[in-house]
Design an enzyme around this catalytic site. Structure first.
Site, short mmCIF file in Angstrom:
data_model
loop_
_atom_site.label_atom_id
_atom_site.label_comp_id
_atom_site.label_asym_id
_atom_site.label_seq_id
_atom_site.Cartn_x
_atom_site.Cartn_y
_atom_site.Cartn_z
N ARG A 54 0.86 -1.18 0.00
CA ARG A 54 0.00 0.00 0.00
C ARG A 54 0.89 1.23 0.00
O ARG A 54 2.11 1.13 0.11
CB ARG A 54 -1.05 0.00 1.12
CG ARG A 54 -0.74 -0.67 2.41
CD ARG A 54 0.28 0.00 3.31
NE ARG A 54 0.14 1.44 3.36
CZ ARG A 54 1.13 2.29 3.49
NH1 ARG A 54 2.39 1.87 3.59
NH2 ARG A 54 0.94 3.58 3.53
N GLY A 55 0.24 2.41 -0.15
CA GLY A 55 1.02 3.64 -0.33
C GLY A 55 1.08 3.91 -1.83
O GLY A 55 1.39 3.00 -2.62
N ALA A 56 0.81 5.16 -2.22
CA ALA A 56 0.60 5.49 -3.63
C ALA A 56 1.75 5.04 -4.56
O ALA A 56 1.52 4.29 -5.52
CB ALA A 56 0.34 6.98 -3.75
N ARG A 96 -7.33 -0.32 -6.82
CA ARG A 96 -7.65 0.75 -5.86
C ARG A 96 -7.87 2.04 -6.65
O ARG A 96 -7.15 2.28 -7.63
CB ARG A 96 -6.54 0.92 -4.81
CG ARG A 96 -6.43 -0.28 -3.87
CD ARG A 96 -5.52 -0.01 -2.71
NE ARG A 96 -6.13 0.89 -1.74
CZ ARG A 96 -5.47 1.43 -0.71
NH1 ARG A 96 -4.17 1.17 -0.55
NH2 ARG A 96 -6.06 2.22 0.14
N GLN A 205 -1.93 2.63 9.84
CA GLN A 205 -0.64 2.74 9.13
C GLN A 205 0.41 3.44 10.00
O GLN A 205 1.60 3.12 9.94
CB GLN A 205 -0.81 3.54 7.82
CG GLN A 205 -1.50 2.80 6.69
CD GLN A 205 -3.00 2.99 6.70
OE1 GLN A 205 -3.60 3.31 7.72
NE2 GLN A 205 -3.63 2.79 5.56
N ASP A 246 -1.85 11.07 -2.42
CA ASP A 246 -2.21 10.00 -3.36
C ASP A 246 -2.59 10.55 -4.73
O ASP A 246 -2.55 9.84 -5.73
CB ASP A 246 -3.35 9.16 -2.79
CG ASP A 246 -2.85 8.34 -1.61
OD1 ASP A 246 -2.70 8.91 -0.51
OD2 ASP A 246 -2.55 7.15 -1.82
N ASN A 256 -5.23 12.63 0.32
CA ASN A 256 -4.32 11.81 1.13
C ASN A 256 -5.17 11.05 2.15
O ASN A 256 -6.41 11.18 2.18
CB ASN A 256 -3.24 12.67 1.79
CG ASN A 256 -2.11 11.84 2.38
OD1 ASN A 256 -1.57 10.98 1.69
ND2 ASN A 256 -1.76 12.06 3.62
N LYS A 257 -4.52 10.27 2.97
CA LYS A 257 -5.22 9.42 3.94
C LYS A 257 -6.23 10.20 4.77
O LYS A 257 -5.99 11.33 5.15
CB LYS A 257 -4.15 8.77 4.84
CG LYS A 257 -4.66 7.82 5.89
CD LYS A 257 -5.58 6.74 5.35
CE LYS A 257 -4.94 5.89 4.28
NZ LYS A 257 -5.93 4.98 3.62
O1 MRU Z 1 -4.44 3.31 2.12
P1 MRU Z 1 -2.96 3.50 1.99
O2 MRU Z 1 -2.19 2.94 3.14
O3 MRU Z 1 -2.45 3.02 0.65
O4 MRU Z 1 -2.76 5.07 2.02
C1 MRU Z 1 -1.48 5.61 1.95
C2 MRU Z 1 -1.48 7.08 2.09
O5 MRU Z 1 -2.50 7.73 2.17
C3 MRU Z 1 -0.16 7.77 2.01
O6 MRU Z 1 -0.14 8.87 2.86
C4 MRU Z 1 0.00 8.21 0.57
O7 MRU Z 1 -0.02 7.09 -0.26
C5 MRU Z 1 1.19 9.00 0.30
S1 MRU Z 1 2.62 8.02 0.59
C6 MRU Z 1 3.79 7.86 -0.18
#
Ligand code: MRU
Length: 358
Positions: A54-56, A96, A205, A246, A256-257
């Protein structure tokens, strides 16, 4: 700083080894460090959906390797592999919805296929492209760490307290991290007292990943409940909130999250600066503003349960896992192409017309 970050590197989440994609299973961290192996596009799509990775930027990199695996299967099966690969493209693209890096990486692989010359070996060319996507993300993070560090130092050269949200580290990227890369650099440079990491309900996270990553490297991290943010901004002398993104739209809005938007509102109220750190692969100029960004809703079990145990009443759940922070709450967007302060549409367009810095 580049050399110091490289020397301090401890965590990796994605490996391409002998034709197999290996992913560190982020669902079981920090209690277990378990690597899973993937050899098909469909399995990689499932891993992205289920948050093994996970993470963009990390899901974009995984998807690029996923499409390479798809091409290998399709070529082995014979027939028109390019046409059949479209099904793999779709399944990966739909894993996603919010992070634009996923479709960005897949499009880059598709463009490489379109440019294949008759004398080229397709799998070799696609493997090189996937590896280049992976490596260039690591390089972008090293550049952004330096740029973000300079921004922090420009405002205050003494050690200071920072705040972050979600996980934007080596686990979320090709290496080092976006926002966490800047925070790592600040720590190595003596500019960090403590970084307050929000636990990031509901998937945690921050609690499970960010605090583990930073603690492993000796970075001073304090895990905090998400709901403590306003209190800490008022009382803990925080100078910057530093987060990833993201998707960043043409006017400088960022997704973002979930919880990022309320941090930005609180930061504005308390005079705390707000920095977004993201590679240009997170920028989507095709979207005018953040209202257009698809916001992922995840299963109700993420709120009703903790570690598989029921903790809530049997009620309907609303679980959007991203939110949009408007550009006017953002002090700076740091990318590998450069930094823009007080983002707007003109500055975003100018940034994207610049060449990369590395
Ligand atoms: O749902 P996730 O864990 O994939 O979400 C991740 C985030 O929101 C990060 O903050 C975002 O991807 C930027 S990270 C490099």
């Amino acid at each position: 700083m580049r050399e110091r970050l490289l020397a301090a590197e401890k965590v990796k989440a994605i490996e391409w080894v002998d034709g197999t994609l290996r992913l560190l299973d982020q669902r079981v961290l920090p209690l277990e460090e378990s690597w899973l192996s993937y050899r098909t596009a469909y399995d990689v799509a499932a891993a992205i959906k289920q948050m093994v990775v996970r993470g963009a930027p990390a899901i974009g990199i995984a998807a690029a390797y996923g499409l390479l695996l798809g091409a290998r299967e399709r070529i082995a099966a014979g027939g028109d592999w390019r046409a059949r690969l479209e099904a793999d493209f779709e399944v990966l693209a739909n894993a996603r919805p919010t992070a634009v890096n996923l479709i960005w990486a897949l499009n880059r692989m598709r463009e490489r296929i379109a440019r294949l010359k008759p004398e080229e070996e397709p799998l070799q060319a696609l493997e090189s492209e996937a590896i280049a996507i992976h490596q260039s993300d690591r390089e972008a993070n090293l550049t952004m760490a330096q740029l973000g560090l300079e921004l922090i130092r420009k405002r205050q050269s003494a050690a200071q307290n920072l705040m972050t949200h979600c996980n934007t580290g080596a686990l979320a990227t090709g290496g080092f991290g976006t926002a966490l890369g800047v925070i790592r650099a600040a720590s190595l440079d003596g500019l960090l007292k403590t970084v307050y990491a929000g636990e990031t309900r509901p998937w945690l996270q921050g609690g499970r990943l960010t605090s583990w990553e930073l603690h492993n490297e000796g970075v001073n991290v304090a895990l905090v409940a998400d709901s403590s943010a306003a209190h800490l901004m008022k009382h803990a002398g925080i100078t910057w909130v530093i987060v990833g993104a993201d998707r960043i739209t043409a006017n400088g809005d960022i997704a973002n999250k979930i919880g990022t938007y309320q941090l930005a509102v609180n930061a504005m109220h308390h005079g705390v600066r707000f920095m977004v750190v993201a590679p240009s692969s997170s920028i989507d100029l095709s979207m005018e503003n953040g209202d257009d960004i698809p916001i992922e809703e995840r299963p109700s079990s993420e709120l009703l349960e903790v570690a598989g145990h029921r903790v809530a009443a049997d009620v309907p759940v609303c679980n959007p896992v991203f939110d949009v922070t408007p550009a006017d709450l953002i002090d700076a967007i740091v990318t590998e192409r450069g930094v823009i302060e007080r983002p707007d549409a003109a500055k975003m367009a100018a940034l994207m017309s610049r060449k990369r810095l590395h």
